[in-house]
Design an enzyme around this catalytic site. Structure first.
Site, mmCIF file in Angstrom:
data_model
loop_
_atom_site.group_PDB
_atom_site.id
_atom_site.type_symbol
_atom_site.label_atom_id
_atom_site.label_comp_id
_atom_site.label_asym_id
_atom_site.label_seq_id
_atom_site.Cartn_x
_atom_site.Cartn_y
_atom_site.Cartn_z
ATOM 1 C CD GLU A 135 39.086 95.726 103.460
ATOM 2 O OE1 GLU A 135 38.390 95.656 102.418
ATOM 3 O OE2 GLU A 135 39.686 94.741 103.937
ATOM 4 C CG ASN A 178 40.599 96.118 110.328
ATOM 5 O OD1 ASN A 178 41.664 96.026 110.929
ATOM 6 N ND2 ASN A 178 40.172 95.176 109.486
ATOM 7 C CG HIS A 214 46.290 90.589 104.605
ATOM 8 N ND1 HIS A 214 46.025 89.432 105.298
ATOM 9 C CD2 HIS A 214 45.181 91.365 104.728
ATOM 10 C CE1 HIS A 214 44.801 89.504 105.817
ATOM 11 N NE2 HIS A 214 44.268 90.678 105.491
ATOM 12 C CD GLU A 243 41.640 91.466 108.253
ATOM 13 O OE1 GLU A 243 41.905 91.008 107.120
ATOM 14 O OE2 GLU A 243 40.674 92.220 108.475
ATOM 15 C CG ASP A 245 47.693 86.522 105.782
ATOM 16 O OD1 ASP A 245 48.059 87.641 105.374
ATOM 17 O OD2 ASP A 245 46.648 85.973 105.378
#
Length: 421
Positions: A135, A178, A214, A243, A245
């Site tokens: 990030e 990432n 996400h 990641e 979801d």
């Protein structure tokens, strides 16, 4: 806990392996003592990412004093099961101990390189992929770097330096960048793309790019998700969904999960998918029920959509019209206990099912409810059929129960695969 066989294509991991991918989850060491959590983890996944245990504050809260215990527990569990491990994360602006931000530039550079080297050498040979830098770009339309102690004091070059240090520390691990909100083509993903392209052109060691993915109703799976993964892959790096979801429920959530998985499958260098947690109840955004298993570890419609997209089958009637059976112990007394089996339809509606329950002699099943049983000649294998509860919509569940007379043996019954009949 689960009666789903681990034959090829009947779990997330085995179905993904059939497509040449891994299927992983984020894991918290604090939940590894919970049997349902571990059973679901062991049955369904073949890759793990420590949720917080490898972040800087967890590993080096005090300078030069490393605490690997919780992270080691996750890695040891993964290794005992033959699972891959994604290391997350070495350099990140968040979850930094206070002492890092107070360092001057030269000291910060030394501390960053020392942290990367010590952590990677501790886990050398045990990590499939490392999120080396996490990030580092701002949200919004600028494409600028995010303010952080590393960016503010070391400048743009800190990312390249981190990757070069990481390669020296463990040449066998894949090195990833990432980030989030980079899933479609936008200013942020364009900035990451330009950096990766530059790194590849100049020989800076980078092997993979992670897309956190996400999603929710306000930020859904973008229409150019697959195309964006592909353009990064075309630079000569692997891409990973790291990641995943998706907040929501029912068929809309299931459809979104299927879309995300299919995007990865369409890109040859998309090597795997990690969902950010095992069960909704422990999700970082549990109110949005964003994962594949609900708080009771029941498979949601999203699970069946993912399994179907991966080409798997939940057992039974072929294709996606399968069902699964999961067991839980209910009441318990000195000489008996009650068991409950939850039957869940797959990606299509079903009209009939059967499940076998095997007890260990001299145990005997004395009572049943919500089903019609038949028995083998020895009396220890019960085949349960529905009793008016055979019609299930896609992803819907029903249950049946029984009482086991222990006769001195407390072993849990073995639940066979659910079969559509």
């Amino acid at each position: 806990m689960s009666g789903t066989a681990e034959a090829a294509g009947t779990t997330l991991a085995s179905a993904a392996a059939g497509k040449g991918r891994y299927f992983g989850t984020a894991v918290a060491a604090s939940h590894l003592g919970e049997s349902a959590y571990v059973s679901t983890l062991n049955t369904e996944f073949d890759s793990v990412t420590p949720e917080n245990e490898m972040k800087w504050d967890a590993l080096e809260g005090t300078r030069n004093s490393f605490s690997f215990g919780s992270a080691d527990r996750i890695v040891s569990h993964a290794q005992s099961r033959g699972m891959k491990v994604r290391g997350h994360t070495l350099v990140w602006h968040s979850q930094l101990p206070g002492w890092v931000g107070g360092l001057g530039a030269a000291d910060l550079r030394s501390a960053m390189n020392h942290h990367i080297t010590q952590v990677m050498q501790h886990y050398k040979g045990k990590i499939h992929s490392w999120d080396v830098v996490n990030e580092a770009f701002q949200d919004g339309g600028s494409g600028a770097r995010r303010s952080s102690p590393f960016q503010d004091k070391l400048g743009n070059g800190f990312i390249e330096e981190a990757f070069r240090t990481a390669r020296a520390a463990d040449p066998g691990a894949k090195l990833c960048y990432n980030d989030y909100n980079t899933d479609g083509v936008n200013a942020k993903s364009n900035a990451v793309y330009a950096m990766v392209k530059d790194f590849k052109a100049r020989g800076v060691p980078i092997d993979c790019v992670g897309f956190q993915s996400h999603f929710n109703s306000a930020s859904p799976v973008p229409g150019d998700y697959r195309a964006n993964l592909q353009r990064f892959a075309d630079l000569g790096v692997d891409v990973q969904i790291t990641e995943l979801d998706i907040e929501g429920s029912g068929s809309s959530q299931a459809t979104s999960y299927g879309t995300a998985v299919n995007a990865c499958l369409a890109v040859a260098r998309c090597t795997g998918i990690t969902v950010w947690g095992v069960t909704d109840k422990y999700s970082w955004r549990s109110g949005g029920t964003p994962l594949l298993f609900d708080g009771n570890y029941h498979k949601k419609p999203a699970y069946h959509a993912v399994l179907s997209a991966l080409g798997g089958s939940a057992g039974g009637g072929g294709g996606s019209a399968g069902c699964t059976a999961s067991y839980s112990k209910a009441e318990e007394w000195g000489d008996r206990f009650n068991g409950r089996v939850t039957v869940t339809a797959g990606a299509s509606a079903i009209s009939n099912w059967t499940v076998t329950v095997t007890v260990t002699p001299p145990q005997r099943i004395s009572t049943t409810w919500n089903g019609t049983p038949s028995w083998n000649s020895g009396g220890n294998v019960m085949t349960m059929k529905p009793n008016g509860n055979g019609n299930l919509a896609a992803g819907a569940s029903t249950s049946f129960g029984f009482t086991v007379m222990t006769n001195g043996t407390t072993s849990a019954p073995v639940i066979g695969s659910c079969t559509v009949s």
